[in-house]
Each structure stands twice: as C-alpha cells, then as structure tokens.
Design an enzyme around this catalytic site. Structure first.
Site, PDB file in Angstrom:
ATOM      1  N   ASN A  11      35.436  36.017  43.726  1.00  0.00           N
ATOM      2  CA  ASN A  11      35.726  36.914  42.604  1.00  0.00           C
ATOM      3  C   ASN A  11      35.689  36.089  41.318  1.00  0.00           C
ATOM      4  O   ASN A  11      36.603  35.314  41.063  1.00  0.00           O
ATOM      5  CB  ASN A  11      37.117  37.537  42.819  1.00  0.00           C
ATOM      6  N   TRP A  12      34.632  36.266  40.556  1.00  0.00           N
ATOM      7  CA  TRP A  12      34.491  35.464  39.327  1.00  0.00           C
ATOM      8  C   TRP A  12      35.392  35.961  38.204  1.00  0.00           C
ATOM      9  O   TRP A  12      35.511  35.314  37.166  1.00  0.00           O
ATOM     10  CB  TRP A  12      33.029  35.491  38.855  1.00  0.00           C
ATOM     11  N   LYS A  13      35.968  37.146  38.379  1.00  0.00           N
ATOM     12  CA  LYS A  13      36.819  37.743  37.322  1.00  0.00           C
ATOM     13  C   LYS A  13      36.034  37.809  36.011  1.00  0.00           C
ATOM     14  O   LYS A  13      34.823  37.958  36.024  1.00  0.00           O
ATOM     15  CB  LYS A  13      38.125  36.959  37.174  1.00  0.00           C
ATOM     16  N   HIS A  98      42.745  45.102  42.627  1.00  0.00           N
ATOM     17  CA  HIS A  98      43.153  43.706  42.399  1.00  0.00           C
ATOM     18  C   HIS A  98      44.443  43.708  41.564  1.00  0.00           C
ATOM     19  O   HIS A  98      44.613  44.545  40.682  1.00  0.00           O
ATOM     20  CB  HIS A  98      42.041  42.947  41.670  1.00  0.00           C
ATOM     21  N   GLU A 100      45.363  42.023  39.177  1.00  0.00           N
ATOM     22  CA  GLU A 100      45.152  41.936  37.725  1.00  0.00           C
ATOM     23  C   GLU A 100      44.839  43.310  37.143  1.00  0.00           C
ATOM     24  O   GLU A 100      45.149  43.585  35.983  1.00  0.00           O
ATOM     25  CB  GLU A 100      44.063  40.902  37.424  1.00  0.00           C
ATOM     26  N   GLU A 168      46.672  39.447  48.800  1.00  0.00           N
ATOM     27  CA  GLU A 168      46.741  38.427  47.751  1.00  0.00           C
ATOM     28  C   GLU A 168      48.129  38.428  47.119  1.00  0.00           C
ATOM     29  O   GLU A 168      48.414  39.264  46.260  1.00  0.00           O
ATOM     30  CB  GLU A 168      45.706  38.721  46.665  1.00  0.00           C
ATOM     31  N   GLY A 174      45.835  31.853  41.374  1.00  0.00           N
ATOM     32  CA  GLY A 174      45.611  30.930  40.261  1.00  0.00           C
ATOM     33  C   GLY A 174      46.742  29.948  40.026  1.00  0.00           C
ATOM     34  O   GLY A 174      46.736  29.225  39.029  1.00  0.00           O
ATOM     35  N   SER A 214      44.752  31.076  45.620  1.00  0.00           N
ATOM     36  CA  SER A 214      44.645  29.608  45.601  1.00  0.00           C
ATOM     37  C   SER A 214      43.989  29.028  46.850  1.00  0.00           C
ATOM     38  O   SER A 214      44.376  27.951  47.319  1.00  0.00           O
ATOM     39  CB  SER A 214      46.021  28.978  45.356  1.00  0.00           C
ATOM     40  N   GLY A 235      39.165  33.178  44.042  1.00  0.00           N
ATOM     41  CA  GLY A 235      38.977  33.311  42.600  1.00  0.00           C
ATOM     42  C   GLY A 235      38.404  32.031  42.012  1.00  0.00           C
ATOM     43  O   GLY A 235      37.202  31.771  42.076  1.00  0.00           O
ATOM     44  N   GLY A 236      39.285  31.203  41.446  1.00  0.00           N
ATOM     45  CA  GLY A 236      38.863  30.010  40.709  1.00  0.00           C
ATOM     46  C   GLY A 236      37.845  29.139  41.439  1.00  0.00           C
ATOM     47  O   GLY A 236      36.860  28.690  40.845  1.00  0.00           O
TER      48      GLY A 236
HETATM   49  C1  PEP Z   1      41.928  36.268  43.082  1.00  0.00           C
HETATM   50  O1  PEP Z   1      42.343  36.551  41.968  1.00  0.00           O
HETATM   51  O2  PEP Z   1      41.310  37.128  43.749  1.00  0.00           O
HETATM   52  C2  PEP Z   1      42.190  34.938  43.578  1.00  0.00           C
HETATM   53  C3  PEP Z   1      42.324  34.783  44.861  1.00  0.00           C
HETATM   54  O3  PEP Z   1      42.288  33.929  42.660  1.00  0.00           O
HETATM   55  P1  PEP Z   1      42.515  32.335  42.947  1.00  0.00           P
HETATM   56  O4  PEP Z   1      41.685  31.975  44.142  1.00  0.00           O
HETATM   57  O5  PEP Z   1      42.055  31.670  41.705  1.00  0.00           O
HETATM   58  O6  PEP Z   1      43.962  32.175  43.231  1.00  0.00           O
END
Ligand code: PEP
Length: 257
Positions: A11-13, A98, A100, A168, A174, A214, A235-236
């Site tokens: 997920n590049w957000k 999600h 967010e 999640e 993050g 994470s 994500g990241g």
């Molecule tokens: C996400 O927001 O879907 C996520 C898992 O982010 P991260 O891996 O950066 O924690």
C-alpha cells in the site's frame, strides 16, 4: 482444509510521483529473475499512477490494486473515484476501510461494507481492513472492536475468491511496533472464527487474513508463518522494491500454498 495461498500486498498510500514507477519496474525485473511462485503479490499505488502502473505490470505476476473507492458507480461526487473507474484504469483489487480512511474521513463499518459491495459490482477484489486503535488496545477492547468491525464491514455475500481481510492494529502502522507473535496468532484465530460466523465455515475458512503494521524484511519471516496469517499488507516497506521483494521472498521454497 486446503492451504490458503498467501498474498503480499503493498500500500503506497499518498506516496509516489511518476518517478516512483521505477520501483515497479525494479520489482517486476527482480521477480522475473527470482520468482516467488508460492505467493501472490500486489501493489496498490495512488490512483494517479494506476494506468501507467497497469502498463508496466501487464503480463507479470504482480497484481494492481487501488486504495479506496466510492460506493456508487458514478454521479456528482467531486474528487471521488468509483470501483468501475479503478477497474477501467487496470486495477483488479481495492483496499477499503483502511484505518487512515476510517480515522481521517470518519468512515463507518456501514460505509466500508458498501464500498466492498462496490468492489464486487466492478469485479474487483475487496481488501477489507480492520484494526484497533492504541487506546482500544490499552483498554483491552481489541477482540470486541475486531468482532464488531468484521460483522459490520464484511458483506455477508463476500467470498474467499473476491475478498481479503487485513488485520492492521492502528498503533502498529508506521510505528515500528508489532504485536507479539502470540497476540497475532490469537487475534487471527479470533478473526477466522468471526469470518466463519459471518460467511459460514467454508468461505470463512478459505478467506485470506493478512497481517499489516510495520512489516519489514527483518520481521516478515516470523510474522508470515504465524497460523492464520495468510500474507501481509505492507505500507512503508512497499515503497522500495528491494525491501518489498525481501518480504515476499520469505515464502520462497515454503509450502505455504
Ligand atoms: C498500512 O498502512 O497498511 C501499513 C501496514 O503501513 P506500515 O507497513 O507502514 O506500518
């Protein structure tokens, strides 16, 4: 019960201009040299990159997903994007619910459920996210929160073939923090039971449950082999092809499928 084929989705957000497509090219090339046939892989870039990404990913094992959709197919909803539009741009899946979106845009379970239906209507796979906040985690409310979110967000007609559940924990996204492996196992087992209650044992037993929060190359190997963890939403670490590939590659040579 037959084994569930894992999925690693990135997920590049709200990250990535045109130049970031180089990471997709790098991932595609890496997978061509060193395939990971044991798992499915998907990248969900921002909507602005979907069409160009679809060109890069055509005829590769990398699926293309989007990050959100409107419940309706079209209409006067300035700035929104329908599931049909995402499919038209080349996506085959869409993330809905999600945290967010739930937090930044006040999205309710009911709306997430409607968005999942929109995904089905457009022929997309819905990746439905659930997860407790840090406060709910601290107050010991996690199981109740997850049960309520699955009951409210998961359409009763969802199928393992068109839906993925992603757990999640909001406090893990993050932050570099992750739940203990014991907690991941316990909560994923509970989610499996929740799915069975909403969808029946066959569909609930076959649906993929991803862990997200994470996930990195350094912790993927242990997280991905926890029972009832059928892949990751990343994500990241999905922004760099080399990190994302390393996460996916924990499945190389495994009998996870
Ligand atoms: C996400 O927001 O879907 C996520 C898992 O982010 P991260 O891996 O950066 O924690």
């Amino acid at each position: 019960m037959t084994a569930i084929r894992p999925l690693v989705a990135g997920n590049w957000k709200m990250n990535g201009l045109g130049g970031a497509l180089g990471e997709l090219v790098a991932l595609r090339d890496r997978l061509e040299k060193a395939p990971v046939p044991e798992a499915d892989v998907m990248v969900c870039p921002p909507a602005t990159l979907l069409s160009r990404a679809a060109g890069i990913l055509a005829d590769t094992p990398i699926a293309l997903g989007a990050q959100d959709c409107h419940p309706l197919a079209s209409g006067a909803h300035t700035g929104d994007i329908s599931a049909e539009m995402l499919a038209d741009a080349g996506a085959t899946a869409v993330i809905v619910g999600h945290s967010e979106r739930r937090i930044d845009h006040g999205e309710t379970d009911e709306l997430v459920n409607a968005k999942a239906h929109a995904a089905f209507r457009a022929g997309l796979t819905a990746i439905i996210c659930v997860g407790e906040t840090e406060e709910q985690h601290r107050n010991g409310e996690t199981v109740d929160v997850l049960t309520g979110q699955v009951q409210g967000s998961m359409p009763e007609d969802a199928r393992a073939s068109n839906t993925v559940l992603a757990y999640e924990p909001v406090w893990a996204i993050g932050s570099g923090l992750t739940p203990t492996l014991e907690d991941v196992a316990r909560l994923h087992e509970g989610l499996r039971e929740n799915l069975g209650q909403v969808l029946g044992p066959d569909q609930g037993g076959a649906m993929r449950i991803l862990y997200g929060g994470s996930v990195k190359p350094s912790n993927a190997a242990e997280l991905m082999f926890v029972p009832n963890v059928n892949g990751a939403l990343v994500g990241g670490a999905s922004l760099k092809a080399s990190d994302f590939y390393e996460i996916l590659a924990v499945y190389r040579g495994s009998s996870a499928t």
